[in-house]
Each structure stands twice: as C-alpha cells, then as structure tokens.
Design a protein around this motif. Structure first.
Motif, mmCIF file in Angstrom:
data_model
loop_
_atom_site.group_PDB
_atom_site.id
_atom_site.type_symbol
_atom_site.label_atom_id
_atom_site.label_comp_id
_atom_site.label_asym_id
_atom_site.label_seq_id
_atom_site.Cartn_x
_atom_site.Cartn_y
_atom_site.Cartn_z
ATOM 1 N N MET A 27 0.829 -1.208 0.000
ATOM 2 C CA MET A 27 0.000 0.000 0.000
ATOM 3 C C MET A 27 0.866 1.261 0.000
ATOM 4 O O MET A 27 0.559 2.246 -0.674
ATOM 5 C CB MET A 27 -0.914 0.019 1.229
ATOM 6 C CG MET A 27 -2.046 -0.974 1.172
ATOM 7 S SD MET A 27 -2.991 -0.960 2.715
ATOM 8 C CE MET A 27 -4.341 -2.068 2.292
ATOM 9 N N GLU A 31 0.850 4.193 -2.819
ATOM 10 C CA GLU A 31 0.567 5.566 -2.411
ATOM 11 C C GLU A 31 1.715 6.507 -2.757
ATOM 12 O O GLU A 31 1.503 7.671 -3.101
ATOM 13 C CB GLU A 31 0.289 5.629 -0.898
ATOM 14 C CG GLU A 31 -1.060 5.082 -0.473
ATOM 15 C CD GLU A 31 -2.225 5.948 -0.924
ATOM 16 O OE1 GLU A 31 -2.018 7.140 -1.238
ATOM 17 O OE2 GLU A 31 -3.348 5.420 -0.971
ATOM 18 N N THR A 73 -6.879 -1.502 -4.848
ATOM 19 C CA THR A 73 -6.055 -0.319 -5.101
ATOM 20 C C THR A 73 -6.136 0.098 -6.566
ATOM 21 O O THR A 73 -6.260 1.284 -6.878
ATOM 22 C CB THR A 73 -4.583 -0.595 -4.729
ATOM 23 O OG1 THR A 73 -4.528 -1.022 -3.376
ATOM 24 C CG2 THR A 73 -3.731 0.651 -4.892
ATOM 25 N N ILE A 76 -9.396 1.880 -7.362
ATOM 26 C CA ILE A 76 -9.392 3.256 -6.854
ATOM 27 C C ILE A 76 -8.557 4.159 -7.756
ATOM 28 O O ILE A 76 -8.974 5.264 -8.130
ATOM 29 C CB ILE A 76 -8.859 3.301 -5.403
ATOM 30 C CG1 ILE A 76 -9.837 2.573 -4.471
ATOM 31 C CG2 ILE A 76 -8.637 4.739 -4.939
ATOM 32 C CD1 ILE A 76 -9.281 2.313 -3.094
ATOM 33 N N GLN A 240 -1.359 8.155 4.688
ATOM 34 C CA GLN A 240 -2.431 8.098 3.692
ATOM 35 C C GLN A 240 -2.896 6.677 3.359
ATOM 36 O O GLN A 240 -3.894 6.510 2.669
ATOM 37 C CB GLN A 240 -1.951 8.770 2.382
ATOM 38 C CG GLN A 240 -1.391 10.168 2.552
ATOM 39 C CD GLN A 240 -2.411 11.142 3.125
ATOM 40 O OE1 GLN A 240 -3.585 11.083 2.788
ATOM 41 N NE2 GLN A 240 -1.963 12.021 4.002
ATOM 42 N N ILE A 241 -2.165 5.658 3.826
ATOM 43 C CA ILE A 241 -2.536 4.293 3.439
ATOM 44 C C ILE A 241 -3.858 3.896 4.080
ATOM 45 O O ILE A 241 -4.260 4.446 5.110
ATOM 46 C CB ILE A 241 -1.432 3.267 3.800
ATOM 47 C CG1 ILE A 241 -1.270 3.137 5.314
ATOM 48 C CG2 ILE A 241 -0.127 3.595 3.127
ATOM 49 C CD1 ILE A 241 -0.425 1.954 5.713
ATOM 50 N N ASP A 242 -4.514 2.948 3.461
ATOM 51 C CA ASP A 242 -5.838 2.505 3.919
ATOM 52 C C ASP A 242 -5.680 1.564 5.112
ATOM 53 O O ASP A 242 -5.766 0.343 4.990
ATOM 54 C CB ASP A 242 -6.560 1.807 2.755
ATOM 55 C CG ASP A 242 -7.996 1.450 3.101
ATOM 56 O OD1 ASP A 242 -8.472 1.896 4.164
ATOM 57 O OD2 ASP A 242 -8.632 0.736 2.312
ATOM 58 N N SER A 243 -5.468 2.150 6.286
ATOM 59 C CA SER A 243 -5.240 1.345 7.493
ATOM 60 C C SER A 243 -6.482 0.553 7.892
ATOM 61 O O SER A 243 -6.386 -0.492 8.548
ATOM 62 C CB SER A 243 -4.789 2.237 8.654
ATOM 63 O OG SER A 243 -5.704 3.292 8.860
ATOM 64 N N ALA A 244 -7.667 1.033 7.502
ATOM 65 C CA ALA A 244 -8.906 0.309 7.821
ATOM 66 C C ALA A 244 -8.897 -1.086 7.164
ATOM 67 O O ALA A 244 -9.347 -2.055 7.771
ATOM 68 C CB ALA A 244 -10.112 1.112 7.349
ATOM 69 N N SER A 245 -8.397 -1.164 5.928
ATOM 70 C CA SER A 245 -8.322 -2.456 5.240
ATOM 71 C C SER A 245 -7.336 -3.397 5.946
ATOM 72 O O SER A 245 -7.580 -4.599 6.068
ATOM 73 C CB SER A 245 -7.873 -2.272 3.783
ATOM 74 O OG SER A 245 -8.876 -1.640 3.042
#
Length: 252
Positions: A27, A31, A73, A76, A240-245
C-alpha cells in the motif's frame, strides 16, 4: 500449559504479522507512486476519444495493473484517472463498472493481485506458477466477454474534461514521476522473484523494495524544504494508506 499457549499464539501472530507487513509495504509503494503523480505516465499517453478504443485500453491496463497493485487499489487508482479522461458522468460510471470487473479479473491470476490469494500464497497453499498457469486464461475470458458485449453497445466519442492549469508549485517533475513509477512497479514485480529465489517470506521482499524506494525518494527530494517534500516521502505517505483495510484483514 501457559508456555504451550504462548508458543501457539506467537506462531499464529507470526503468520498474521507477515501478511500485515506485506500489505502495509504494498500500500505504501502504491501511495508513493500516486503522491508523485506517477500514474500520469499512463493517462498522458491515452490520446484517443473513441469510446470503444478507450474502454479496451483502460480495461487492459486495469487487468495488468491489478496483478501488480491488487484489485482494490487498482480500482481506486483507475477510477480516479477516469475523471481526467471522461467528462460525462454517466459514461464515466459505465467505464468505472468495467474497471471493477477488469480489476477483479486481473487480480485473480497473480499471487499479489488479491489479498485473499496473497494470504494463501504467503501461507504456502498456492505456488506462483500454479496460480498463473491455472487462472490466467479464465481471468482473460471473464474480462473479455463483458467487454465485448459492451463494445457492441457503445458508440461515439468521449468528451474530455477541460484541463485545470495550476499556476502554483508543481510537486513533481516529469523525471521524478517517471522514475518513481518505474521503481515502484519494478519493486512490486521483484517480490515474487525474491520469494522464488531466496525462499524467504514475501514481506521481506516487499520491505526491501520499500526501503530502496524510500532511499530513492529521500535522495530525489533532498534539496527541497520540509513543507514541499513532506507528502512525497514514505513518512508522509504512511499517513495516507488505507489502514482500515489492514485492520479488516487482521480481524479476519
């Protein structure tokens, strides 16, 4: 008894941690490319306005990028690129739907193209050659069939949005964009090769690629002040990485 449970717990945490470190590394690389506007390397070269031609170009790019970047990714990134290529909203939605199909198809035949496949690959249940040889052709068919059907229905030209010229400071030069894009893609491609040659866990290859990219970007922006380069470095991009995923797969 407590030592037994501790050993089992640490054993499972070892497997989980390797997956999470792999995801965080991948990720961050993606990014970092996006922060340098590296994907403009693609959009700047798409000149056609014919709907059918553009649909095929976008879907084929999505198919192969999904094998490198993972399907979520890629979806998006490509949907955000469509905003720069297509002005009409309903046409853009149609293209976005095909992007999702192409991204899922492309992610299926690569060990790093889909998180669930990656988890099986890291766990040793699937080999790289097995995944590619068995799934590449079905993946192509699953993209080409809906693409062919849609190509028959689509007619006309695509209206491009007007380019917004930012009179302010441009964060990256064409050289920086191209260099980071190529380095990032090569870094992602290096991971399966690293695992095959060294037989070490894939997250180590991913972290090695990220480390080399980190040194490269620090070297590129060494002359800029902190405010200019903050969002172009690994430290800035990590926010900025999608930490929720990542937490989602930790939960699984």
């Amino acid at each position: 008894l407590s030592m037994f449970f501790e050993h089992r717990l640490l054993h499972h945490m070892e497997e989980i941690s390797s997956i999470l470190f792999f995801l965080i590394g991948a990720m961050t690389i993606v990014e970092l490319i996006d922060a340098h506007e590296g994907f403009r390397v693609i959009t700047d070269r798409i000149r056609t306005t014919n709907k059918v031609k553009m649909l095929w170009i976008v879907c084929v790019l999505t198919f192969f990028f999904s094998a490198l970047l993972d399907n979520l990714t890629t979806s998006i990134v490509m949907v955000s690129l469509l905003r720069k290529l297509i002005d009409d909203r309903s046409t853009r939605w149609l293209f976005a739907g095909m992007v999702v199909i192409a991204a899922n198809s492309g992610g299926a035949w690569s060990p790093i193209g889909d998180v669930t496949t990656t988890m099986l690959w890291i766990g040793g249940q699937l080999g790289t050659s097995t995944i590619v040889s068995h799934l590449f052709l079905p993946s192509v068919v699953s993209m080409v069939v809906p693409l062919a059907v849609l190509s028959i229905r689509l007619k006309g030209e695509v209206a491009r949005p007007e380019e917004e010229h930012d009179e302010g400071w441009d964060p990256t030069t064409p050289f920086e964009r191209n260099l980071v894009f190529v380095a990032g893609v090569v870094g992602l491609l290096f991971v399966p090769l690293f695992k095959t040659v060294t037989h070490l866990p894939p997250f180590m290859g991913m972290m090695m690629s990220l480390g080399l990219l980190w040194m490269l970007t620090e070297r590129l922006h060494r002359s800029k002040n902190l405010e200019q380069k903050e969002h172009l470095t690994v430290v800035g991009v990590l926010r900025q990485i999608d930490s929720a995923s990542v937490l989602f797969f930790l939960g699984i």
